[in-house]
Design a protein around this motif. Sequence first.
Motif, PDB file in Angstrom:
ATOM      1  N   SER A 159       0.709  -0.894  -0.041  1.00 31.33           N
ATOM      2  CA  SER A 159      -0.349   0.156  -0.170  1.00 31.33           C
ATOM      3  C   SER A 159       0.608   1.344  -0.198  1.00 31.33           C
ATOM      4  CB  SER A 159      -0.941  -0.268   1.116  1.00 31.33           C
ATOM      5  OG  SER A 159      -0.624  -0.490   2.347  1.00 31.33           O
ATOM      6  N   ILE A 160       2.166   1.318   0.666  1.00 33.01           N
ATOM      7  CA  ILE A 160       3.076   2.493   0.427  1.00 33.01           C
ATOM      8  C   ILE A 160       3.439   2.783  -0.799  1.00 33.01           C
ATOM      9  CG2 ILE A 160       5.453   3.367   1.599  1.00 33.01           C
ATOM     10  CD1 ILE A 160       3.289   3.228   4.305  1.00 33.01           C
ATOM     11  N   ALA A 161       3.818   0.943  -1.138  1.00 30.26           N
ATOM     12  CA  ALA A 161       4.733   1.570  -2.303  1.00 30.26           C
ATOM     13  C   ALA A 161       3.477   1.904  -3.662  1.00 30.26           C
ATOM     14  CB  ALA A 161       5.014   0.112  -3.110  1.00 30.26           C
ATOM     15  N   ASP A 162       2.033   1.955  -3.446  1.00 36.35           N
ATOM     16  CA  ASP A 162       1.014   1.983  -4.349  1.00 36.35           C
ATOM     17  C   ASP A 162       1.088   3.761  -4.398  1.00 36.35           C
ATOM     18  OD1 ASP A 162       0.849  -0.481  -5.737  1.00 36.35           O
ATOM     19  OD2 ASP A 162      -0.739  -0.716  -4.235  1.00 36.35           O
ATOM     20  N   TYR A 163       1.461   3.337  -3.002  1.00 36.46           N
ATOM     21  CA  TYR A 163       1.029   4.987  -2.813  1.00 36.46           C
ATOM     22  C   TYR A 163       2.010   6.124  -3.447  1.00 36.46           C
ATOM     23  CZ  TYR A 163      -0.687   9.228   0.003  1.00 36.46           C
ATOM     24  OH  TYR A 163      -1.184  10.467   0.660  1.00 36.46           O
ATOM     25  N   PHE A 164       3.186   5.502  -3.564  1.00 36.44           N
ATOM     26  CA  PHE A 164       4.728   6.416  -3.718  1.00 36.44           C
ATOM     27  C   PHE A 164       4.227   6.912  -5.118  1.00 36.44           C
ATOM     28  CE2 PHE A 164       9.228   6.060  -5.882  1.00 36.44           C
ATOM     29  CZ  PHE A 164       9.150   6.921  -4.648  1.00 36.44           C
ATOM     30  N   ASN A 165       3.680   5.389  -5.657  1.00 32.13           N
ATOM     31  CA  ASN A 165       3.946   5.649  -7.308  1.00 32.13           C
ATOM     32  C   ASN A 165       2.577   6.148  -7.790  1.00 32.13           C
ATOM     33  OD1 ASN A 165       5.648   3.021  -7.897  1.00 32.13           O
ATOM     34  ND2 ASN A 165       4.258   1.545  -8.287  1.00 32.13           N
TER      35      ASN A 165
END
Length: 480
Positions: free
Chosen positions: A327-333
């Motif tokens: 969820s953090i990586a998606d948010y970063f993306n």
Amino acid sequence: MESSKYEAVIGLEVHAQLQTTTKLFCGDSIAFGAEPNTHVSPITLGHPGTLPKTNTKAIDFAVMLGLACNCEIVSKNYFARKNYFYPDLPKGYQISQHTTPICKGGIVPIKIDGIEKNIQLNRIHIEEDAGKSIHDLYETETCIDLNRAGTPLLEIVTEPCLHTSEEAFQYVTEIRKLVRWIGVCDGNMEEGSLRCDANVSIRLKGETKLGTKVEVKNVNSIRNVKRAIDAEIKRMIELVENGGTVVQQTRSYDVNTDTTSGIRDKEDANDYRYFADPDLTPFNLTQEYIGKIKTALPVLPNALTLKYKQDFGLSEYDASVICDDKSIADYFNETIANTNNYKAVANFILGPIKQYLNENSLAINETSLTPTALANLIKLVDGNKVNFSVASSKILPVLFAENKDALQVAEELNLLQTNDSNEIEDWVNAVIENMPDKVAEYKKGKKGLIGLFVGEVKKISKGKADPKVVTELLTQKLNS
Ligand code: ADP
Ligand code: MG
């Protein structure tokens, strides 16, 4: 104790409960926490005449994890009955896979102190879970809850190739990250959706033959996997040093005493009288089907970490922390779709945002701060409209609570930085007037004091003075 003579050998069996909605062979719900014995159809209860039907979602999930771990996917599969009696196993057998685990081989890379090691997998197979025997509800009776019976599991089995409890800790951490990342299991060890049995043996260093193993069960957190292994290695070494012999056993770890104790001597594998389940047809996986699953897999955390380092210049640490959680990586993306200041996005997420999420036990998509709002906030900082500290301490808290635009919030709270030199000059003059001693020291050559003056102007302007203009003006005035 002469422990340096010995080497530990560890193989791990991780059971991951699959996030299907229904059981492996019937339509009963697998939701956690229901009233006992409410998700128990005649199929779950093993009534005569009932017929199981395979939940194909479980097969999809197994193939997904197998591909994520570089396993060979076996095309011709069947389910086998593993026969044994236990009160929480109403059919008298568990449906599992025997000679054809759906995934063979494979690797899971881990990192310890920056050094990478590939943990070799033996197999991943599909099986159904048993029910639960509850021994601690009543003093003299045991209760049975069959809600869990028939829940789909993946058993992920390593080769005996780990040698320290730290490797085991990192491996289980990695598996949990992976199953969560691809969405096959919620990875919750406390609720038992991820469980780990540790097989441990010791041998003299240099010896290539494996020692007799003990299987340690009942480990309900990753930290306890590490502690249980350490406790068992210690017990084995003490035993052998005192002239004893390790016997093949199943043992249980007790957190309170930090020791293991024997539950039962390990039964032999062929006691189970495996045979192909006659009620279930064998299933074949086509290359086309496997290819489809492969295409749909998300970019995996290790590949994404590498991409963040190579393409966006993030540090190893920043990249890997962002990739710890999908969820953090998606948010970063999503955020970097609106700003190219990758480092700033990482700084905000790993600093004030993570802190806020931890303090409030929230996931990143549970606040009002959208990736677009974050990107706009970063643009304000980059455009010298506000500084980082104002942005993170004054504007972010508003954005966490309300879906607003960063600029609007900065205006409403009168936080916009000014580069109007008249206004800034007033603040600069005030600071010079208020600090005559420091000014004298500066003039005598203590040029490092400039930082102090800039800080003072920042303070009295409440962060609104553009530090670049402030520094220019201060230097001009102090050197004249
Ligand atoms: P079992 O039939 O008892 O389940 P397996 O051969 O299937 O045994 O192995 C189960 C797990 O135990 C695997 O993870 C394997 O790597 C591990 N293992 C097997 N032998 C040893 C050993 N001597 N020491 C440590 N781990 C072992
Ligand atoms: Mg086993």
